[in-house]
Motif scaffolding. Structure first.
Motif, PDB file in Angstrom:
ATOM      1  N   CYS A 101      24.075  33.916  10.444  1.00 42.87           N
ATOM      2  CA  CYS A 101      24.904  33.480  11.572  1.00 42.87           C
ATOM      3  C   CYS A 101      24.054  32.704  12.562  1.00 42.87           C
ATOM      4  CB  CYS A 101      25.541  34.670  12.279  1.00 42.87           C
ATOM      5  SG  CYS A 101      26.442  35.798  11.199  1.00 42.87           S
ATOM      6  N   ASP A 102      24.670  31.788  13.276  1.00 42.39           N
ATOM      7  CA  ASP A 102      23.932  31.057  14.303  1.00 42.39           C
ATOM      8  C   ASP A 102      24.891  30.609  15.401  1.00 42.39           C
ATOM      9  OD1 ASP A 102      25.128  28.930  12.673  1.00 42.39           O
ATOM     10  OD2 ASP A 102      23.839  27.563  13.788  1.00 42.39           O
ATOM     11  N   GLN A 103      24.341  30.233  16.530  1.00 40.05           N
ATOM     12  CA  GLN A 103      25.038  29.714  17.706  1.00 40.05           C
ATOM     13  C   GLN A 103      25.891  30.759  18.421  1.00 40.05           C
ATOM     14  OE1 GLN A 103      27.019  25.937  16.761  1.00 40.05           O
ATOM     15  NE2 GLN A 103      25.340  24.909  17.812  1.00 40.05           N
ATOM     16  N   VAL A 104      26.873  31.339  17.742  1.00 44.04           N
ATOM     17  CA  VAL A 104      27.787  32.285  18.388  1.00 44.04           C
ATOM     18  C   VAL A 104      27.579  33.665  17.769  1.00 44.04           C
ATOM     19  CG1 VAL A 104      30.191  32.829  18.893  1.00 44.04           C
ATOM     20  CG2 VAL A 104      29.457  30.435  18.799  1.00 44.04           C
ATOM     21  N   SER A 105      27.031  34.587  18.583  1.00 46.90           N
ATOM     22  CA  SER A 105      26.601  35.882  18.050  1.00 46.90           C
ATOM     23  C   SER A 105      27.717  36.923  17.997  1.00 46.90           C
ATOM     24  CB  SER A 105      25.448  36.427  18.890  1.00 46.90           C
ATOM     25  OG  SER A 105      25.816  36.517  20.260  1.00 46.90           O
ATOM     26  N   ILE A 106      28.919  36.601  18.458  1.00 45.25           N
ATOM     27  CA  ILE A 106      30.009  37.580  18.472  1.00 45.25           C
ATOM     28  C   ILE A 106      30.388  38.032  17.067  1.00 45.25           C
ATOM     29  CG2 ILE A 106      31.892  35.898  18.379  1.00 45.25           C
ATOM     30  CD1 ILE A 106      31.780  39.123  20.496  1.00 45.25           C
ATOM     31  N   CYS A 107      30.044  37.213  16.061  1.00 43.30           N
ATOM     32  CA  CYS A 107      30.367  37.607  14.691  1.00 43.30           C
ATOM     33  C   CYS A 107      29.474  38.751  14.199  1.00 43.30           C
ATOM     34  CB  CYS A 107      30.239  36.416  13.750  1.00 43.30           C
ATOM     35  SG  CYS A 107      28.663  35.567  13.845  1.00 43.30           S
ATOM     36  N   VAL A 108      28.311  38.938  14.840  1.00 41.29           N
ATOM     37  CA  VAL A 108      27.372  39.967  14.378  1.00 41.29           C
ATOM     38  C   VAL A 108      27.975  41.366  14.449  1.00 41.29           C
ATOM     39  CG1 VAL A 108      25.099  41.008  14.704  1.00 41.29           C
ATOM     40  CG2 VAL A 108      25.390  38.524  14.970  1.00 41.29           C
ATOM     41  N   PRO A 109      28.538  41.818  15.598  1.00 41.36           N
ATOM     42  CA  PRO A 109      29.103  43.176  15.629  1.00 41.36           C
ATOM     43  C   PRO A 109      30.302  43.357  14.710  1.00 41.36           C
ATOM     44  CG  PRO A 109      29.637  41.994  17.653  1.00 41.36           C
ATOM     45  CD  PRO A 109      28.614  41.176  16.927  1.00 41.36           C
ATOM     46  N   VAL A 110      31.059  42.281  14.478  1.00 35.79           N
ATOM     47  CA  VAL A 110      32.189  42.386  13.548  1.00 35.79           C
ATOM     48  C   VAL A 110      31.680  42.731  12.154  1.00 35.79           C
ATOM     49  CG1 VAL A 110      34.109  41.152  12.479  1.00 35.79           C
ATOM     50  CG2 VAL A 110      33.574  40.761  14.896  1.00 35.79           C
ATOM     51  N   ILE A 111      30.630  42.027  11.731  1.00 34.83           N
ATOM     52  CA  ILE A 111      30.065  42.279  10.410  1.00 34.83           C
ATOM     53  C   ILE A 111      29.443  43.666  10.338  1.00 34.83           C
ATOM     54  CG2 ILE A 111      28.292  41.535   8.781  1.00 34.83           C
ATOM     55  CD1 ILE A 111      28.714  38.674   9.961  1.00 34.83           C
ATOM     56  N   ARG A 112      28.688  44.042  11.377  1.00 36.10           N
ATOM     57  CA  ARG A 112      28.008  45.332  11.366  1.00 36.10           C
ATOM     58  C   ARG A 112      28.990  46.496  11.451  1.00 36.10           C
ATOM     59  NH1 ARG A 112      22.537  45.076  12.187  1.00 36.10           N
ATOM     60  NH2 ARG A 112      22.653  47.103  11.165  1.00 36.10           N
ATOM     61  N   LEU A 113      30.156  46.253  12.091  1.00 33.75           N
ATOM     62  CA  LEU A 113      31.160  47.306  12.229  1.00 33.75           C
ATOM     63  C   LEU A 113      31.866  47.608  10.914  1.00 33.75           C
ATOM     64  CD1 LEU A 113      32.792  49.222  14.079  1.00 33.75           C
ATOM     65  CD2 LEU A 113      34.340  47.286  14.532  1.00 33.75           C
ATOM     66  N   PHE A 114      32.148  46.564  10.153  1.00 32.53           N
ATOM     67  CA  PHE A 114      32.976  46.742   8.959  1.00 32.53           C
ATOM     68  C   PHE A 114      32.211  46.679   7.642  1.00 32.53           C
ATOM     69  CE2 PHE A 114      36.005  44.997  12.146  1.00 32.53           C
ATOM     70  CZ  PHE A 114      36.869  46.081  12.201  1.00 32.53           C
ATOM     71  N   THR A 115      30.934  46.354   7.683  1.00 28.24           N
ATOM     72  CA  THR A 115      30.149  46.288   6.449  1.00 28.24           C
ATOM     73  C   THR A 115      28.764  46.870   6.691  1.00 28.24           C
ATOM     74  OG1 THR A 115      28.982  44.154   6.731  1.00 28.24           O
ATOM     75  CG2 THR A 115      31.281  44.064   6.008  1.00 28.24           C
ATOM     76  N   LYS A 116      28.025  47.020   5.626  1.00 25.56           N
ATOM     77  CA  LYS A 116      26.622  47.430   5.714  1.00 25.56           C
ATOM     78  C   LYS A 116      25.695  46.267   5.339  1.00 25.56           C
ATOM     79  CE  LYS A 116      27.543  52.312   4.695  1.00 25.56           C
ATOM     80  NZ  LYS A 116      27.243  53.465   3.809  1.00 25.56           N
ATOM     81  N   VAL A 117      26.252  45.055   5.350  1.00 22.21           N
ATOM     82  CA  VAL A 117      25.487  43.877   4.945  1.00 22.21           C
ATOM     83  C   VAL A 117      24.567  43.451   6.093  1.00 22.21           C
ATOM     84  CG1 VAL A 117      25.636  41.483   4.169  1.00 22.21           C
ATOM     85  CG2 VAL A 117      27.362  43.154   3.439  1.00 22.21           C
ATOM     86  N   PRO A 118      23.281  43.210   5.828  1.00 25.09           N
ATOM     87  CA  PRO A 118      22.358  42.786   6.882  1.00 25.09           C
ATOM     88  C   PRO A 118      22.695  41.384   7.392  1.00 25.09           C
ATOM     89  CG  PRO A 118      21.281  42.678   4.747  1.00 25.09           C
ATOM     90  CD  PRO A 118      22.605  43.358   4.527  1.00 25.09           C
ATOM     91  N   VAL A 119      22.356  41.145   8.660  1.00 21.35           N
ATOM     92  CA  VAL A 119      22.675  39.878   9.312  1.00 21.35           C
ATOM     93  C   VAL A 119      21.405  39.231   9.849  1.00 21.35           C
ATOM     94  CG1 VAL A 119      23.990  38.745  11.134  1.00 21.35           C
ATOM     95  CG2 VAL A 119      24.931  40.761   9.996  1.00 21.35           C
ATOM     96  N   LEU A 120      21.175  37.991   9.453  1.00 20.55           N
ATOM     97  CA  LEU A 120      20.119  37.175  10.050  1.00 20.55           C
ATOM     98  C   LEU A 120      20.778  36.270  11.074  1.00 20.55           C
ATOM     99  CD1 LEU A 120      17.232  35.318   8.241  1.00 20.55           C
ATOM    100  CD2 LEU A 120      18.553  34.176  10.010  1.00 20.55           C
TER     101      LEU A 120
END
Length: 401
Positions: A101-120
């Motif tokens: 992900c880049d520029q807009v970090s709001i997608c990070v908690p969505v991913i972390r909330l619903f998956t266990k996939v790591p986020v760069l």
């Protein structure tokens, strides 16, 4: 092979978009499977790799507003990226092992909330420092967004920035994030610049055919890029040398959906007219990569005017094409341009820029040597191979942990 999904808000032709495309290509070269999910992608206004299918792109959320009456762009970007994240998690069949992900970090908690996939998360620069906070209304509007930016950025598994300058700004700005981000310099895919120029150069050749020294400026038509500085410096140069055979080409990313692009482009045209430079300045809006590359190969000096630019890919492109670079002595250019060796780092004044522009015009052998040293520097420190290797290590570490 690792499956990687990129989440990016608006896949146009800016520096951030170039990095995303290069990151996707780099990971493809390492045998990984990549896919970009974005809220906007125009095949007529994008990089060729996303148009021809080399990098697969899915658009989701373009039906959501990009602004409300020309305002609230940041809020709308947050909403669009939340939707793109939800689409990827619940409605796609991509099944990624890593999110980029880049520029807009709001997608990070969505991913972390619903998956266990790591986020760069790749932070080009803290958005809260780019936004206006002048009036109390702006401060009230930005306060929750600024708070969310810091908190959501801190939720990323790994955070990466584009320069040591940005890393320092990141730490000073996001004080609640204790770990220092990693630095991953953007790179160049040399192959795209090694191709021979085609007939596309003919479309602009008439503008410079009677001039023996061409200055080139490449930046989006945004006020923060300070493009007027290049024009004012060029005007001083013309006056100082009593109308020498020189030409300035202003190349800029231009999106007619953005009021600032339209307004600033018109302002710059009026400035050129007021300085009687119409015959010596050529404007180009969102030219193709082929034309931009040909311009880099056939010009003599790059004028790079942004102040405190967090990185800036254009100086690298210019140095690889053997152009000396005249840039503001701040931000990313301090890490890419070697002062007095591959160009000059100047104060952001027309007088200082004009002085260096005149010196290179009067010492063209030196300009050639600077260009040669610049190419060597890019090959040594900013190669696509080095970028690919470092990014692949980040991905491998995310998957293994």
């Amino acid at each position: 092979m690792v499956k990687i999904v990129f989440l990016h808000p608006d896949l146009g032709i800016g520096g951030a978009e170039r990095l995303v495309v290069d990151a996707a290509l780099a990971l493809q070269s390492k045998g990984h499977q990549v896919h970009v999910v974005t809220s906007y992608h125009d095949p007529g206004h994008c990089f060729p790799e996303t148009r021809d299918g080399t990098v697969p792109v899915t658009v989701s959320g373009n039906w959501l507003p990009r602004s409300i009456c020309g305002r609230f762009l940041a809020l709308c970007a947050y909403v669009r990226m939340i939707w793109a994240s939800l689409y990827t998690v619940f409605f796609s069949e991509m099944d990624p092992q890593v999110y980029f992900c880049d520029q807009v970090s709001i997608c990070v908690p969505v991913i972390r909330l619903f998956t266990k996939v790591p986020v760069l998360f790749y932070c080009h620069f803290p958005d809260l420092l780019l936004a206006s906070h002048r009036t109390w209304v702006q401060k009230m509007y930005r306060a929750p967004l600024d708070w969310m930016e810091e908190k959501t950025t801190g939720l990323a598994t790994t955070t990466v920035v584009n320069s040591h300058f940005t890393a320092g700004v990141f730490c000073d700005t996001f004080k609640s994030i204790r770990r220092r981000p990693e630095v991953l310099y953007p790179s160049l895919n040399f192959e795209s610049f090694d191709r021979e120029c085609e007939s596309s150069l003919n479309s602009i050749a008439s503008a410079v055919k009677n001039n023996d020294f061409v200055y080139l400026s490449i930046n989006r038509y945004e006020r923060k890029k300070n493009l007027a500085l290049a024009i004012r410096a060029f005007g001083l140069l013309k006056t100082s040398l009593n109308n020498p055979p020189v030409h300035l080409i202003m190349v800029g990313g231009y999106d007619e959906r953005l009021n600032e692009n339209v307004e600033y482009f018109n302002e710059l045209q009026r400035l050129v007219t007021s300085m009687n430079l119409d015959d010596s300045v050529t404007f180009l809006r969102s030219p193709s990569d082929a034309i931009k590359t040909c311009l880099l190969k056939n010009s003599h000096t790059l004028i790079y005017t942004p102040d405190k630019e967090h990185f800036g890919i254009v100086p690298l492109e210019a140095m690889y094409c053997q152009l000396p670079v005249i840039a503001v002595s701040s931000g990313g250019p301090l890490e890419t341009v070697e002062d007095h060796r591959t160009g000059y780092l100047c104060q952001p004044t027309a007088e200082d820029f004009a002085e260096k522009m005149q010196y290179l015009y009067e010492n063209q052998n030196l300009a050639t040597k600077m260009g040669q040293r610049g190419r060597e520097r890019v090959i040594q420190h900013f190669s696509f191979k080095s970028f690919s290797h470092q990014l692949n290590e980040f991905v491998d570490n995310l998957v293994s942990h």
